[in-house]
Design a protein around this motif. Structure first.
Motif, mmCIF file in Angstrom:
data_model
loop_
_atom_site.group_PDB
_atom_site.id
_atom_site.type_symbol
_atom_site.label_atom_id
_atom_site.label_comp_id
_atom_site.label_asym_id
_atom_site.label_seq_id
_atom_site.Cartn_x
_atom_site.Cartn_y
_atom_site.Cartn_z
ATOM 1 N N LEU A 133 43.072 88.829 15.425
ATOM 2 C CA LEU A 133 43.178 87.763 14.176
ATOM 3 C C LEU A 133 41.814 87.505 13.824
ATOM 4 C CD1 LEU A 133 46.002 85.050 14.851
ATOM 5 C CD2 LEU A 133 46.077 86.855 13.149
ATOM 6 N N PRO A 134 41.305 88.266 12.901
ATOM 7 C CA PRO A 134 40.090 87.929 12.371
ATOM 8 C C PRO A 134 40.074 86.540 11.246
ATOM 9 C CG PRO A 134 40.704 89.867 11.362
ATOM 10 C CD PRO A 134 41.881 89.231 12.374
ATOM 11 N N LEU A 155 35.329 85.391 17.275
ATOM 12 C CA LEU A 155 34.206 86.278 17.926
ATOM 13 C C LEU A 155 33.119 86.747 16.828
ATOM 14 C CD1 LEU A 155 37.273 88.427 19.489
ATOM 15 C CD2 LEU A 155 35.888 86.896 20.728
ATOM 16 N N ALA A 156 32.102 87.057 17.508
ATOM 17 C CA ALA A 156 30.898 87.631 16.872
ATOM 18 C C ALA A 156 30.503 88.800 17.607
ATOM 19 C CB ALA A 156 29.920 86.692 16.420
ATOM 20 N N ALA A 166 28.376 84.092 8.682
ATOM 21 C CA ALA A 166 28.956 82.975 7.438
ATOM 22 C C ALA A 166 30.296 82.945 7.445
ATOM 23 C CB ALA A 166 28.390 83.136 6.350
ATOM 24 N N LYS A 167 31.362 84.251 7.316
ATOM 25 C CA LYS A 167 32.631 84.362 7.234
ATOM 26 C C LYS A 167 33.113 83.956 8.718
ATOM 27 C CE LYS A 167 36.357 85.687 5.350
ATOM 28 N NZ LYS A 167 37.145 84.987 4.406
ATOM 29 N N VAL A 168 32.619 84.381 9.624
ATOM 30 C CA VAL A 168 33.217 84.095 11.118
ATOM 31 C C VAL A 168 33.106 82.692 11.355
ATOM 32 C CG1 VAL A 168 32.527 84.344 13.545
ATOM 33 C CG2 VAL A 168 32.631 86.319 12.301
ATOM 34 N N ALA B 26 39.985 93.577 15.928
ATOM 35 C CA ALA B 26 39.022 92.945 16.341
ATOM 36 C C ALA B 26 37.772 92.769 15.777
ATOM 37 C CB ALA B 26 38.530 93.571 17.773
ATOM 38 N N GLU B 27 37.008 91.774 15.737
ATOM 39 C CA GLU B 27 35.749 91.292 14.987
ATOM 40 C C GLU B 27 34.910 92.479 14.906
ATOM 41 O OE1 GLU B 27 35.533 88.933 12.760
ATOM 42 O OE2 GLU B 27 33.444 89.665 12.077
#
Lengths: 275, 403
Positions: A133-134, A155-156, A166-168, B26-27
């Motif tokens: 789920l980004p 998560l990064a 910034a979005k994360v 995933a990210e």
């Protein structure tokens, strides 16, 4: 609203000039009773935050150790409701250790986001990391979490540039989980020097603590990561202890083994004094 | 060559077809997926991209594929006129190459030198390996162990073409597990690698990209039937696993309200047995492999392994645009059991001298009912999306014949 348990854990570590230890275990592996004992052992041996893995049949971001752990948990019938009940049982006697549910979207989606958020908050779960789920897809869950005081932990990764960071960070809370390597859980280890700059960037952009995980297995590696981050996440190494218990049939050995590893990691992390 | 129609407003900016689709990855993969989308938008505007694609479609793949009047099958059923869109005559023997060609050209634009793919029946793997050989690119194909066993000829073909085959033993060792493993590889080798997805599923923009590349099927078929019969068909039919050949056939007809769009899912041993691959007829919405769509799953949201005699249909999900077309009532989705598909496989072979793949045999199994329903004056097109050479051994086994 007062300070969350997650904020409390980071505040305490800051007071003690150290990084936090985040430990992961797969709920229901090898069984729920062992998982409960493991939760207590991890807490008693220095884990500041515990990630409670919820099993899924198709864990696309996990390596062999966590894949197998999930299948073992599913084979003995572990459901998402059992994972939440395990958290509630732990929370009865522990009002401070943060518990984070980590898993994949479909079981949560299947339960219904609203039902899940209600149940998680009631059980004393503090937030979740849903791998698939980004930020683009977690808005419905995020709104419910805000209402319930739950944290959306994002998560990064090494592919996260400043723009993406910034979005994360948008709507993220608790901390940012920095995935140290491009790869699956339990894969190769990261070079702390290579990611230090990026970890600092994510911390600056998000304004949140950053914990580093993926590929951290030993005390020595944990100490290196503790130098560059606010916390260190260890998963597969704990899960392998549960796997050993399953293989030998000696389930009672799992919690002490996981506790011993937590102690080793915590001593190593504590050896790194932070400014 | 105008791809647009009024249904082109889907997917929307978030990659959604109504409430289906999306980007559930995933990210690590998010920047890649966004980059792919940007690159695809540019490529679509680039006449050089279209020209290169068209040239290879014509001279390498062998497009346009013929539209063939299946006269004896029509007589046999005694209903509507049945035409076959002969995509099994493409180079490598199936529709898969239409999409592989486009995606590998995109990968080249993005400077990626390593191509990975998942495959079920092996047709997408063979097509990907073929295009990679043609362009001198490294190719790694993930294939479930069960499928490696039942699709030996394709495994050998891929090796001859220079591809590395990675057998996947997790789960039931079929297409879903191959896709999991391909995603794990992609996460690991994200800088160098392009993931060539074979069906109209996965995270946005894949369902759109695959649909657009496969829409050549429907565009050709529409022009060909207008030329042959002077009118549009009453129905177009295709089998559905992930649904790439079906969406490719359907999409250019979506605006033609009088044309029924009919997909046929694999019912395996029968939907009532739980051993099937019919996500629309026997599943409910969920999230897997990057998109929200209909899935076979337990009450607790765990994915159920699909079953079908056809490796190409053996998948517990379906492309998100089909989920959308179903819920909008624009397309109908039938199903067909293993046994029915086997019968249709033999019927088509004997009556038309065309050995179909087991995948389109599922559509052939339902074509008679639709033809009768439409009546003598009816007109329909069935996408014969693959040839049956690869299935000869597994069909022999199912029929108890020792080859």
């Amino acid at each position: 609203m007062g300070r969350t348990r997650i904020e409390g854990a980071f505040a305490e570590a800051r007071r003690e000039n150290r990084a936090v230890l985040v430990a992961y275990l797969m709920a229901g592996d090898p069984d729920l009773e062992t998982s409960y004992a493991a939760l207590c052992a991890l807490r008693d041996n220095g884990a500041d935050i515990i990630e409670l893995g919820a099993p899924f049949t198709d864990p696309m971001a996990d390596g062999a150790a966590i894949q197998k752990a999930g299948l073992r948990a599913l084979a003995n019938g572990t459901k998402l409701t059992d994972v939440i009940a395990l958290a509630a049982r732990f929370r009865k006697d522990d009002q401070t250790t943060p518990l984070i549910l980590m898993g994949y979207a479909n079981p949560v989606h299947s339960m219904g986001y609203e039902t899940f958020a209600d149940a998680a908050a009631t059980a004393g779960i503090d937030g979740s990391i849903i791998v698939d789920l980004p930020p683009e897809e977690d808005a419905p869950l995020r709104e419910l979490y805000t209402r319930h005081g739950l944290s959306v932990i994002r998560l990064a990764t090494p592919t996260t540039d400043e723009h993406r960071a910034a979005k994360v960070s948008e709507g993220a809370s608790g901390f940012i989980y920095f995935v140290a390597v491009t790869g699956v859980t339990g894969a190769g280890s990261a070079d702390p020097a290579a990611i230090a700059g990026q970890v600092a960037m994510v911390k600056r952009v998000s304004g949140l603590p950053v914990c580093v995980g993926f590929g951290v297995k030993s005390g020595a590696q944990a100490a290196e990561m503790a130098k560059i981050a606010d916390g260190v996440v260890v998963g597969s190494a704990f899960v392998e202890k549960a796997g050993d218990a399953h293989a030998t049939g000696r389930f009672k050995a799992a919690a002490p083994a996981m506790g011993a590893l937590a102690r080793e990691l915590r001593v190593a992390i504590d050896s790194v004094r932070k400014a | 060559m105008d791809l647009r129609n009024t249904w082109d407003r889907w997917p929307d900016a978030n990659g959604r077809f109504g409430e289906f689709g999306g980007r559930y990855v995933a990210e690590t993969l998010m920047p890649l997926v966004l980059e792919l989308e940007a690159e695809y938008r540019k490529a679509r505007q680039d006449p050089a991209f279209a020209a290169e694609m068209q040239d290879l479609w014509t001279h390498y793949v062998g497009r346009p594929s013929p539209l063939y009047f299946a006269e004896r099958l029509t007589e046999h059923f005694g209903g509507a006129k049945i035409y076959f869109k002969r995509d099994e005559l493409n180079h490598t023997g199936a529709h898969k190459i239409n999409n592989c060609l486009g995606q590998v050209l995109l990968a080249r634009r993005m400077g990626k030198k390593r191509i990975i793919a998942e495959t079920g029946a092996g047709q997408h793997g063979v097509a990907t390996a073929t295009i990679c050989a043609r362009f001198g690119l490294e190719c790694v194909v993930f294939m479930g162990e069960t499928d490696v066993e039942r699709q030996k000829p394709n495994v050998f073909r891929m090796r001859l073409l220079g591809a590395k085959i990675v057998p996947v033993s997790s789960g039931t060792g079929t297409l879903k597990d191959a896709m999991n493993e391909a995603l794990r590889d992609w996460v690991t080798n994200v800088e160098t690698t392009f993931y060539c997805i074979g069906t109209a599923a996965g995270p946005h923009p894949y369902p759109e990209i695959v649909r657009d590349f496969q829409s050549v099927i429907g565009r050709e078929a529409r022009a060909q039937i207008l030329e042959r019969e002077g009118r549009l068909p009453d129905a177009v039919m295709a089998c559905i696993g992930g649904g790439s050949n079906a969406i490719g056939l359907f999409h250019p007809f979506i605006d033609d309200e009088g044309v029924r769009l009919i997909g046929v899912e694999a019912a395996g041993y029968g939907i009532e047995t739980g051993m099937h691959a019919a996500a629309l007829n026997g599943g409910r919405p969920g999230i897997l492999h990057g998109n929200r769509t209909y899935l076979l799953q337990t009450e607790d949201g765990q994915i159920i392994d699909a079953h079908s005699i056809s490796a190409g249909l053996d998948y517990p999900g379906i492309g998100p645009e089909h989920a959308f077309l179903r819920d909008m009532g624009r397309a109908e989705y039938l199903s067909c059991t293993d046994d029915e598909a086997l019968e249709a496989f033999q019927l088509c072979t004997r009556l038309e001298g065309i050995i179909p793949a087991l995948e389109p045999a599922h559509a052939i199994a339902r074509v008679g009912e639709v033809a009768k329903d439409l009546g003598k004056n009816g007109l329909m097109i069935l996408n014969l999306c693959g040839r049956g050479d690869k299935d000869v051994f597994s069909v022999a086994k199912a029929l108890g014949v020792d080859v």
